[in-house]
Design a protein around this motif. Structure first.
Motif, mmCIF file in Angstrom:
data_model
loop_
_atom_site.group_PDB
_atom_site.id
_atom_site.type_symbol
_atom_site.label_atom_id
_atom_site.label_comp_id
_atom_site.label_asym_id
_atom_site.label_seq_id
_atom_site.Cartn_x
_atom_site.Cartn_y
_atom_site.Cartn_z
ATOM 1 N N GLU A 1 0.775 -1.121 -0.017
ATOM 2 C CA GLU A 1 0.126 -0.005 -0.147
ATOM 3 C C GLU A 1 1.146 1.180 0.186
ATOM 4 O O GLU A 1 1.762 1.332 0.726
ATOM 5 C CB GLU A 1 -1.140 -0.082 1.320
ATOM 6 N N ASP B 1 0.957 5.681 -0.465
ATOM 7 C CA ASP B 1 0.237 7.138 -0.430
ATOM 8 C C ASP B 1 0.962 8.059 -1.406
ATOM 9 O O ASP B 1 2.083 7.964 -1.301
ATOM 10 C CB ASP B 1 -0.097 7.713 0.928
ATOM 11 N N TYR C 1 -2.281 1.941 -4.837
ATOM 12 C CA TYR C 1 -2.367 3.563 -4.281
ATOM 13 C C TYR C 1 -3.686 3.433 -3.426
ATOM 14 O O TYR C 1 -4.603 2.951 -3.645
ATOM 15 C CB TYR C 1 -2.966 4.450 -5.394
ATOM 16 N N ASN C 2 -3.378 4.177 -2.371
ATOM 17 C CA ASN C 2 -4.289 4.357 -1.319
ATOM 18 C C ASN C 2 -5.197 5.565 -0.851
ATOM 19 O O ASN C 2 -6.356 5.787 -0.802
ATOM 20 C CB ASN C 2 -3.797 3.705 0.109
ATOM 21 N N ASP C 3 -4.036 6.685 -0.710
ATOM 22 C CA ASP C 3 -4.655 8.060 -0.509
ATOM 23 C C ASP C 3 -3.558 9.089 -0.814
ATOM 24 O O ASP C 3 -2.202 8.720 -1.181
ATOM 25 C CB ASP C 3 -4.751 8.250 1.131
#
Length: 278
Positions: free
Chosen positions: A24, A26, A185-187
């Motif tokens: 993961e 960001d 991609y998470n945030d």
């Protein structure tokens, strides 16, 4: 013979389970007041990567939204590095601009840009550890490069999608894949040099009145190297050099109403405080 086969199977099973991969990530965008550039970095939120296949850059799209009519130029590229399988790469991968969409009917105040990686030759990161930040590239917006708080990442599911009026089928969704095709991609987060100063430093600056009208005073608890008053758009409205400990009064007749940041530079750190003019 049977025991040997079982032992080998266990060895390969353990090896496969222990292989570290990034799971993961960001994205971070920080405006640099020294260079007038927006720096984009990758932060590893879950997992890590050391093996060659796991450090490889796969497909990605980092989309940004800027004020309509403002040009975007990529100024520097940092990571990953071409042919960096054995940590000997020196040439950054080419992050390039895709075809933009200008002032679509769905959001006419904005232009949309996609920044995508050129995957040939293959490019690799150095070892990636959880919580590590890796600088990817920098870009400038507009002729002056001044800070604009409306420059930001595209918001997946919020900004216009490919079917929205004026988008012409263009999909600007953000995605990032490393070490495989899985999207990681998470945030994202945007910051600037005038807003990301640690909040604890604000207590060192005493400003009155706040909000203010025609003037305000700053109590300096120590000698400072410089004092700046910056608008939220990055424009400098007041600037002076060395100031001794004491009271500094700043006239603000010509300041438009809005939010400002007082920025003090000392010998050891930088402090910032937000103030407001009626």
């Amino acid at each position: 013979m049977t025991i040997r086969i079982v032992t080998l199977l266990i060895f390969f099973l353990i090896s496969g389970l222990s292989r570290a991969q990034v799971e993961e990530v960001d994205l971070l965008m920080r405006y640099n007041c020294e260079t007038n550039e927006y720096d984009v970095s990758l932060k590893i939120m879950e997992g890590s990567a050391m093996a060659i296949p796991d450090r490889a850059q796969f497909n990605a799209q980092i989309s940004i939204v800027v004020p309509a009519g403002e040009n975007v130029v990529i100024t520097n590229r940092y990571m990953p590095l071409q042919s960096n399988q054995n940590y000997q790469g020196i040439v950054p991968m080419d992050w390039g601009l895709g075809n933009p969409v200008y002032a679509p009917a769905a959001q006419p105040e904005s232009d949309f840009y996609a920044i995508i990686p050129k995957l040939s030759p293959a490019s690799f990161y150095n070892d990636l550890a959880q919580e590590e930040e890796v600088m990817l590239f920098s870009f400038v917006v507009g002729a002056t490069g001044q800070y604009d708080e409306s420059v930001r990442f595209f918001d997946n599911g919020v900004d216009p999608d490919d079917s929205a009026p004026g988008m012409n089928g263009a999909d600007f969704s953000i995605g990032m894949a490393i070490g495989g095709a899985t999207q990681l991609y998470n945030d994202h987060l945007e910051e600037s040099c005038v807003t990301s100063i640690e909040e604890k430093l604000e207590t060192d600056i005493i400003v009155y009145p706040n909000p203010f009208e025609d003037q305000f005073s700053v109590d300096l608890s120590q000698d400072v190297k410089s004092v700046k008053v910056m608008g939220s758009e990055g424009k400098i409205y007041y600037q002076t050099g060395k100031q001794s400990k004491g009271n500094l009064m700043i006239k603000t007749h010509d300041f438009p109403s809005g939010v400002y940041y007082i920025r003090l530079e000392t010998e050891y750190d930088i402090a910032s405080k937000k103030v407001v003019k009626f």
